[in-house]
Design a protein around this motif. Structure first.
Motif, mmCIF file in Angstrom:
data_model
loop_
_atom_site.group_PDB
_atom_site.id
_atom_site.type_symbol
_atom_site.label_atom_id
_atom_site.label_comp_id
_atom_site.label_asym_id
_atom_site.label_seq_id
_atom_site.Cartn_x
_atom_site.Cartn_y
_atom_site.Cartn_z
ATOM 1 N N TRP A 144 0.819 -1.208 0.000
ATOM 2 C CA TRP A 144 0.000 0.000 0.000
ATOM 3 C C TRP A 144 0.856 1.264 0.000
ATOM 4 O O TRP A 144 1.769 1.388 -0.791
ATOM 5 N N SER A 145 0.593 2.193 0.923
ATOM 6 C CA SER A 145 1.236 3.511 0.839
ATOM 7 C C SER A 145 2.688 3.541 1.297
ATOM 8 O O SER A 145 3.334 4.586 1.171
ATOM 9 N N THR A 146 3.211 2.437 1.786
ATOM 10 C CA THR A 146 4.658 2.385 2.003
ATOM 11 C C THR A 146 5.367 2.620 0.674
ATOM 12 O O THR A 146 6.526 3.051 0.631
ATOM 13 N N THR A 147 4.655 2.401 -0.425
ATOM 14 C CA THR A 147 5.156 2.674 -1.775
ATOM 15 C C THR A 147 5.472 4.155 -1.975
ATOM 16 O O THR A 147 6.290 4.507 -2.834
ATOM 17 N N ALA A 158 -0.103 3.093 -4.043
ATOM 18 C CA ALA A 158 -0.725 2.022 -3.270
ATOM 19 C C ALA A 158 -0.429 0.597 -3.703
ATOM 20 O O ALA A 158 -0.842 -0.321 -3.008
ATOM 21 N N GLY A 194 1.816 1.955 5.318
ATOM 22 C CA GLY A 194 0.874 1.459 4.339
ATOM 23 C C GLY A 194 -0.415 1.045 5.021
ATOM 24 O O GLY A 194 -0.402 0.568 6.163
#
Length: 389
Positions: free
Chosen positions: A71-74, A263, A345
């Motif tokens: 997810w948002s760790t991207t 994401a 994330g």
């Protein structure tokens, strides 16, 4: 073997035994199913652990090379790409977005700066018109709608978490400047040169056999998630529920084949720790320089603390976003150093960088919790890391 009895594999330097203990406790006490955690100190890996199950049924063990949607760790690697272009003089963070993306000037956005995209201050947290998951897979359609969209608030004045739109906004600027989609740019300029083979935007079909199955939050956690969503403002609903995405969507071939840079990065904890290790190493990792020290420092240049217009209710105090990542701040989201920074994330995963301590951390898992940030499992790992420093 149940999740409570999950075997933990890998290595952990004796100095960081507390991290292993916290990781094992996540399985026994915090509902972990399958997960991995990695820590680097001055670019050297000191923790590389994994365990549990890669599927809900408990039939596939989590392996050393298991990949999972984080997810948002991207968003950390996405920001890294933008800063790399800025470091080369190809992108000016203080110029209007429309200099690079002329169509973006529509609907009063001619003064929105590139820095506003990176710091979630562009006012484009979500689209006003209904946007389906299938439409999210269409890069041209999504970026065209964002270029035409009217901001939810005056750009530059407040942050409001751009949960899904961030990757299209920053990614389209990267594409306009470099001529490459963000995933290809990341591979050519960062993961390839650094030898980080286990992090991609989207997931190549040939790697699908290594992918962990994401699992919905447990029933009690789902109730907490519903309570959180019931308090959302219209802008927050647009950011987090237009469209609604979760484990069901992320497990499909269509999601994995798409490029959704906010994401759908897929990777290992080891790869996350390496990517955030570029920030922790002030632009260098593994003896190779990716950013100048000045550019790496700029990533955490605070843009002003406030109650985030999308996530504000989820934090005890105000938060502050730098130019692409969140500062640890008074919440201690990334440890006791308020100038440490990183990105979480949805459901739990995390990348952390602390240049003062020279450490980075990557955490990836498949049983999602209800929170967008500061999952208890992640916070236990962060606390254990700093107890060992």
């Amino acid at each position: 073997m149940s999740a409570h009895e999950a075997q933990v594999h890998g290595h952990c330097d004796a100095r960081f035994a507390a991290v292993r203990e916290a990781f094992e406790e996540n399985f026994r006490e915090r509902g972990e199913l399958g997960a991995a955690v990695a820590v680097t100190v001055d670019g050297e890996t000191v923790v590389d652990l994994w365990g549990g199950w890669a599927d809900a049924a408990g039939t596939r063990p989590w392996e050393r090379d298991t990949l999972v949607n984080v997810w948002s760790t991207t968003k950390g690697p996405v920001a890294l790409c933008a800063h790399l272009l800025a470091d080369r003089g190809l992108l000016d963070l203080d110029r209007p977005v429309s200099v690079y993306w002329p169509e973006f000037a529509a609907a009063g956005k001619e003064r929105v700066l590139v820095r506003h995209l990176l710091s979630h201050r562009a006012g484009l947290a979500g689209l006003r018109e209904p946007h389906s998951v299938e439409q999210l897979y269409d890069w041209e359609l999504t970026t065209e709608r964002l270029a035409a969209a009217e901001p939810w608030w005056e750009p530059g004045t407040r942050s409001g978490y751009h949960a899904l739109t961030y990757g299209f906004l920053v990614g389209e600027v990267v594409r306009r400047v470099s001529g490459m989609r963000l995933g290809a740019f990341l591979e050519r300029e960062v993961t390839g040169p650094l030898g980080i083979c286990d992090f991609t935007i989207g997931l190549p079909e040939k790697e699908s056999g290594r992918a962990a199955e994401l699992v919905h939050p447990r029933a009690a956690d789902s109730s907490e998630q519903a309570a959180i969503f019931s308090q959302l403002s219209p802008a927050a609903i647009a950011a987090l529920a237009n469209p609604v995405v979760g484990a069901t969507q992320a497990n499909t071939p269509e999601w994995r084949a798409a490029e959704i840079p906010a994401a759908n990065g897929h990777g290992t904890a080891r790869a996350i720790a390496a990517l955030y290790g570029v920030f922790a190493g002030r632009g260098s990792y593994g003896g190779r320089r990716i950013l100048s020290p000045e550019a790496a420092e700029r990533v955490r240049e605070g843009q002003g603390s406030c109650r985030d217009l999308v996530l504000g209710a989820g934090f005890e105090s105000e938060t502050e976003i730098g130019l692409g990542l969140w500062l640890s701040g008074p919440n201690g989201s990334y440890g006791p150093n308020p100038w440490a920074f990183g990105h979480d994330g949805f459901g739990g995963s995390c990348g952390l960088a602390d240049p003062e301590a020279g450490v980075s951390l990557g955490y990836a898992m498949n049983r999602m919790g209800p929170r967008i940030a500061d999952d208890p499992r992640k916070m236990a790992l962060v606390a254990s890391l700093y107890s060992a420093l």
